[in-house]
Design a protein around this motif. Structure first.
Motif, short mmCIF file in Angstrom:
data_model
loop_
_atom_site.label_atom_id
_atom_site.label_comp_id
_atom_site.label_asym_id
_atom_site.label_seq_id
_atom_site.Cartn_x
_atom_site.Cartn_y
_atom_site.Cartn_z
N SER A 111 0.84 -1.18 0.00
CA SER A 111 0.00 0.00 0.00
C SER A 111 0.88 1.24 0.00
O SER A 111 2.11 1.14 -0.07
N HIS A 112 0.25 2.40 0.08
CA HIS A 112 1.00 3.65 0.14
C HIS A 112 1.60 3.89 1.51
O HIS A 112 2.52 4.71 1.64
N ASP A 113 1.11 3.16 2.53
CA ASP A 113 1.60 3.44 3.89
C ASP A 113 2.14 2.24 4.63
O ASP A 113 2.68 2.39 5.73
N VAL A 114 2.05 1.04 4.08
CA VAL A 114 2.58 -0.14 4.77
C VAL A 114 2.73 -1.29 3.78
O VAL A 114 2.01 -1.39 2.79
N ILE A 115 3.71 -2.15 4.08
CA ILE A 115 3.90 -3.41 3.35
C ILE A 115 3.81 -4.52 4.37
O ILE A 115 4.46 -4.47 5.42
N GLU A 116 3.03 -5.55 4.08
CA GLU A 116 2.85 -6.68 4.99
C GLU A 116 3.31 -7.96 4.31
O GLU A 116 3.01 -8.19 3.14
N VAL A 117 4.05 -8.78 5.03
CA VAL A 117 4.51 -10.08 4.54
C VAL A 117 4.15 -11.12 5.59
O VAL A 117 4.47 -10.95 6.77
N ALA A 118 3.48 -12.20 5.18
CA ALA A 118 2.98 -13.16 6.16
C ALA A 118 3.01 -14.58 5.60
O ALA A 118 3.09 -14.80 4.39
N ALA A 119 2.91 -15.53 6.52
CA ALA A 119 2.77 -16.94 6.16
C ALA A 119 2.12 -17.67 7.32
O ALA A 119 2.31 -17.30 8.48
N ALA A 190 5.07 -9.90 9.24
CA ALA A 190 6.06 -8.83 9.35
C ALA A 190 5.59 -7.62 8.55
O ALA A 190 4.97 -7.77 7.49
N THR A 191 5.88 -6.43 9.05
CA THR A 191 5.58 -5.21 8.32
C THR A 191 6.89 -4.53 7.91
O THR A 191 7.86 -4.53 8.67
N LEU A 192 6.89 -3.97 6.70
CA LEU A 192 8.06 -3.31 6.16
C LEU A 192 7.75 -1.85 5.91
O LEU A 192 6.58 -1.45 5.75
N ASP A 193 8.79 -1.06 5.83
CA ASP A 193 8.64 0.36 5.55
C ASP A 193 8.02 0.55 4.17
O ASP A 193 8.46 -0.05 3.18
N ALA A 194 7.00 1.40 4.09
CA ALA A 194 6.30 1.62 2.83
C ALA A 194 7.21 2.17 1.75
O ALA A 194 6.94 2.00 0.55
N GLY A 195 8.30 2.82 2.16
CA GLY A 195 9.23 3.38 1.19
C GLY A 195 9.87 2.35 0.28
O GLY A 195 10.35 2.67 -0.82
N LEU A 196 9.90 1.08 0.72
CA LEU A 196 10.49 0.02 -0.11
C LEU A 196 9.67 -0.25 -1.37
O LEU A 196 10.19 -0.79 -2.34
N ALA A 197 8.39 0.12 -1.37
CA ALA A 197 7.49 -0.26 -2.45
C ALA A 197 7.96 0.24 -3.81
O ALA A 197 7.73 -0.42 -4.83
N THR A 198 8.59 1.38 -3.85
CA THR A 198 9.00 1.97 -5.12
C THR A 198 10.47 1.71 -5.43
O THR A 198 11.05 2.39 -6.28
N THR A 199 11.06 0.73 -4.78
CA THR A 199 12.48 0.42 -4.99
C THR A 199 12.67 -1.02 -5.45
O THR A 199 11.81 -1.88 -5.22
N PRO A 200 13.82 -1.32 -6.06
CA PRO A 200 14.11 -2.71 -6.45
C PRO A 200 14.28 -3.63 -5.25
O PRO A 200 14.26 -4.86 -5.41
N GLN A 201 14.48 -3.08 -4.06
CA GLN A 201 14.70 -3.90 -2.87
C GLN A 201 13.43 -4.58 -2.37
O GLN A 201 13.49 -5.50 -1.54
N LEU A 202 12.27 -4.14 -2.84
CA LEU A 202 11.01 -4.71 -2.37
C LEU A 202 10.96 -6.22 -2.61
O LEU A 202 10.62 -6.99 -1.71
N HIS A 203 11.29 -6.63 -3.80
CA HIS A 203 11.23 -8.05 -4.16
C HIS A 203 12.08 -8.89 -3.23
O HIS A 203 11.63 -9.90 -2.67
N GLY A 204 13.33 -8.47 -3.01
CA GLY A 204 14.22 -9.23 -2.15
C GLY A 204 13.74 -9.27 -0.71
O GLY A 204 13.90 -10.29 -0.03
N ALA A 205 13.17 -8.17 -0.22
CA ALA A 205 12.69 -8.13 1.17
C ALA A 205 11.54 -9.10 1.38
O ALA A 205 11.44 -9.75 2.43
N ILE A 206 10.66 -9.20 0.40
CA ILE A 206 9.55 -10.15 0.49
C ILE A 206 10.06 -11.58 0.48
O ILE A 206 9.71 -12.40 1.34
#
Length: 238
Positions: A111-119, A190-206
């Protein structure tokens, strides 16, 4: 981790911020093409990139991107909140061939304000719940070891989920794993900083968090993949 996925465009952030302020059909419909271009299209690319990495450590969870991504439309039938659209985009990765077993899977949302990763396993039916509780009661030392793993704890946090106020019928309230047995969901989130969404690092963080969560997911799914008839378990515990 290098990836062909470059991140969501800045327009994704602007779209969701505006949608949050204008969550109504009259606003969304004329801008649906913006959702398709700036949110859905890059999300399809991201899911494809995640699938490429899942092939290396959890190939049974690879999911066709169009099937993995949730619709933007909210189900408002039983909700007091009648806003029609979600203000995030999400995808889930279920174990192939296990739809009827209720096995757990991987999930992420952006989202614009949070990234969530879960299992894990969320809101299972009665039979699945009993199977998982019985498995935990019998193998709780293994669960404790998995949750004590330092890397997993750093990336995925504690095991979470709604829980009963007391031990379910048929289980010893004094069991060493009573806290886990009382749970109704078993989720690493886990929640990640929303700023990652527009970067190439998002994929690796997930992917890094999916990899850390995979052993716990495998543990939770194990009794569901070798399940015996639920009536046999019910006779033992209910």
């Amino acid at each position: 981790m290098r990836s062909a996925f470059a991140g969501f465009p800045p327009e994704m952030v602007r779209f969701f911020r505006s949608l949050k302020r204008n969550n109504r059909r009259e606003w969304f419909q004329p801008r649906k093409h913006l959702f398709e271009q700036h949110v859905k299209a890059p999300m399809l690319d991201l899911v494809g990139a995640v699938n490429t990495e899942l092939a290396k450590f959890a190939p049974e969870y690879i999911t066709e991107p169009k099937s993995a991504i949730f619709r933007i439309y909210r189900d408002t039938r039983f909700s007091a909140d009648k806003t029609p659209y979600k203000t995030h985009v999400a995808a889930s990765f279920s174990r192939r061939g296990s739809e009827r077993l209720g096995t757990g899977g991987f999930y992420f949302s952006v989202s614009h304000d949070v990234i969530e990763v879960a299992a894990g396993i969320w809101h299972p039916d009665r039979d699945v719940t009993l199977l998982v509780r019985t498995h935990i009661a019998e193998t709780h030392e293994e669960l404790t070891r998995l949750l004590a793993d330092k890397k997993s704890r750093k990336l995925a946090g504690e095991l979470k989920g709604d829980a009963l106020s007391r031990s379910p019928k048929g289980f010893d309230p004094a069991h060493p794993a009573a806290g886990f047995i009382k749970m109704k969901d078993w989720i690493l989130d886990a929640t990640l900083d929303a700023g990652l969404a527009t970067t190439p690092q998002l994929h690796g963080a997930i992917v890094e968090r999916f990899r850390a969560m995979a052993p716990l997911l495998g543990y939770l799914n194990r009794p569901l993949l070798r399940r015996k008839p639920a009536r046999d378990l019910l006779a033992d515990h209910w």
